[in-house]
Design a protein around this motif. Structure first.
Motif, PDB file in Angstrom:
ATOM      1  N   THR A  76       0.826  -1.213   0.000  1.00  0.00           N
ATOM      2  CA  THR A  76       0.000   0.000   0.000  1.00  0.00           C
ATOM      3  C   THR A  76       0.860   1.263   0.000  1.00  0.00           C
ATOM      4  O   THR A  76       0.473   2.272  -0.595  1.00  0.00           O
ATOM      5  CB  THR A  76      -0.948   0.025   1.211  1.00  0.00           C
ATOM      6  OG1 THR A  76      -0.200  -0.191   2.420  1.00  0.00           O
ATOM      7  CG2 THR A  76      -2.020  -1.046   1.084  1.00  0.00           C
ATOM      8  N   LYS A  77       2.015   1.198   0.622  1.00  0.00           N
ATOM      9  CA  LYS A  77       2.922   2.353   0.610  1.00  0.00           C
ATOM     10  C   LYS A  77       3.358   2.664  -0.811  1.00  0.00           C
ATOM     11  O   LYS A  77       3.359   3.832  -1.245  1.00  0.00           O
ATOM     12  CB  LYS A  77       4.142   2.080   1.492  1.00  0.00           C
ATOM     13  CG  LYS A  77       5.126   3.232   1.563  1.00  0.00           C
ATOM     14  CD  LYS A  77       6.289   2.906   2.486  1.00  0.00           C
ATOM     15  CE  LYS A  77       7.291   4.051   2.531  1.00  0.00           C
ATOM     16  NZ  LYS A  77       8.448   3.727   3.424  1.00  0.00           N
ATOM     17  N   GLN A  78       3.717   1.627  -1.563  1.00  0.00           N
ATOM     18  CA  GLN A  78       4.146   1.830  -2.947  1.00  0.00           C
ATOM     19  C   GLN A  78       2.988   2.285  -3.823  1.00  0.00           C
ATOM     20  O   GLN A  78       3.140   3.153  -4.687  1.00  0.00           O
ATOM     21  CB  GLN A  78       4.738   0.520  -3.490  1.00  0.00           C
ATOM     22  CG  GLN A  78       5.385   0.650  -4.856  1.00  0.00           C
ATOM     23  CD  GLN A  78       6.619   1.532  -4.817  1.00  0.00           C
ATOM     24  OE1 GLN A  78       7.351   1.555  -3.835  1.00  0.00           O
ATOM     25  NE2 GLN A  78       6.851   2.287  -5.884  1.00  0.00           N
ATOM     26  N   ALA A  79       1.810   1.712  -3.601  1.00  0.00           N
ATOM     27  CA  ALA A  79       0.631   2.083  -4.391  1.00  0.00           C
ATOM     28  C   ALA A  79       0.248   3.538  -4.145  1.00  0.00           C
ATOM     29  O   ALA A  79      -0.092   4.278  -5.080  1.00  0.00           O
ATOM     30  CB  ALA A  79      -0.535   1.164  -4.049  1.00  0.00           C
ATOM     31  N   ALA A  80       0.290   3.964  -2.883  1.00  0.00           N
ATOM     32  CA  ALA A  80      -0.043   5.353  -2.553  1.00  0.00           C
ATOM     33  C   ALA A  80       0.952   6.310  -3.193  1.00  0.00           C
ATOM     34  O   ALA A  80       0.572   7.378  -3.692  1.00  0.00           O
ATOM     35  CB  ALA A  80      -0.063   5.537  -1.040  1.00  0.00           C
ATOM     36  N   ALA A  81       2.222   5.933  -3.209  1.00  0.00           N
ATOM     37  CA  ALA A  81       3.245   6.781  -3.834  1.00  0.00           C
ATOM     38  C   ALA A  81       2.979   6.912  -5.325  1.00  0.00           C
ATOM     39  O   ALA A  81       3.075   8.010  -5.895  1.00  0.00           O
ATOM     40  CB  ALA A  81       4.632   6.194  -3.590  1.00  0.00           C
TER      41      ALA A  81
END
Length: 199
Positions: free
Chosen positions: A46-51
């Protein structure tokens, strides 16, 4: 002496085995971002997706229900499903709730998720999607999703980004020193072999 030579050979080979599993296929723009289900790996994914969302790559994010829940949450008095935790994390990191879509039905593996992907891509007329997953899951993910798209006669450009190694994923140099590493790398080779033979 023989054992020492084997150990040195393994120390040299192990990072290559881990790195081989990692692939990326960047997209400048996509119709949507698809966060692969992965239970506890939701933090790095989710961190990568949000970025990627905040970079303007895509206007919406899909999250799947993999049917797995976290441990007991005393405050909520329940075992919170990981898809709920994924949505919360995305919102915390700046993704508007209305731009996150939780997808039914429940999926229990990469193959089922790829078939769901093809179904959603057809229903919503998606032409490009950025997949987001963990590093050592990336090669099998890309191969499986591309095969599903071909099988279903779809015209969808598939991109893929991985979360950085070292967040929840063990480093290529030390993965073989932990059970988690063998699950991420060693078991991945067995899964890929099974997919290649039977899918």
């Amino acid at each position: 002496l023989g054992f020492c030579l084997l150990l040195l050979a393994w120390i040299f080979l192990a990072p290559f085995l881990a790195d081989f599993l990692i692939v990326e296929k960047p997209l400048e723009r996509a119709d949507a971002i698809w966060v692969l289900g992965g239970s506890a790996a939701y933090l790095e994914r989710t961190k990568q997706a949000a970025a990627a969302y905040k970079e303007g790559i895509a206007p919406k994010i899909f999250v799947v229900d993999d049917g797995v829940s976290s441990g007991w949450n005393q405050a909520e008095q329940k075992n919170t499903p990981f898809y709920e935790l994924s949505k919360r994390r995305l919102i915390e990191q700046g993704v508007p709730a209305e731009n996150i879509e939780i997808l039914p039905p429940l999926v229990s593996g990469t193959k089922e998720e790829a078939e769901l992907f093809s179904e959603i891509a057809s229903q919503q007329n998606l032409r490009s999607v950025l997949l987001v997953t963990s590093p050592h899951h990336s090669r099998r993910t890309l191969w499986t999703f591309q095969k599903s798209v071909i099988k279903n006669n779809l015209s969808v450009e598939i991109g893929l980004q991985t979360s950085p190694v070292g967040e929840q994923t063990p480093s290529a140099y030390v993965w073989w020193l932990s059970r988690k590493g063998w699950s991420a790398v060693g078991a991945e080779y067995l899964k890929f072999a099974g997919y290649w033979l039977f899918y």
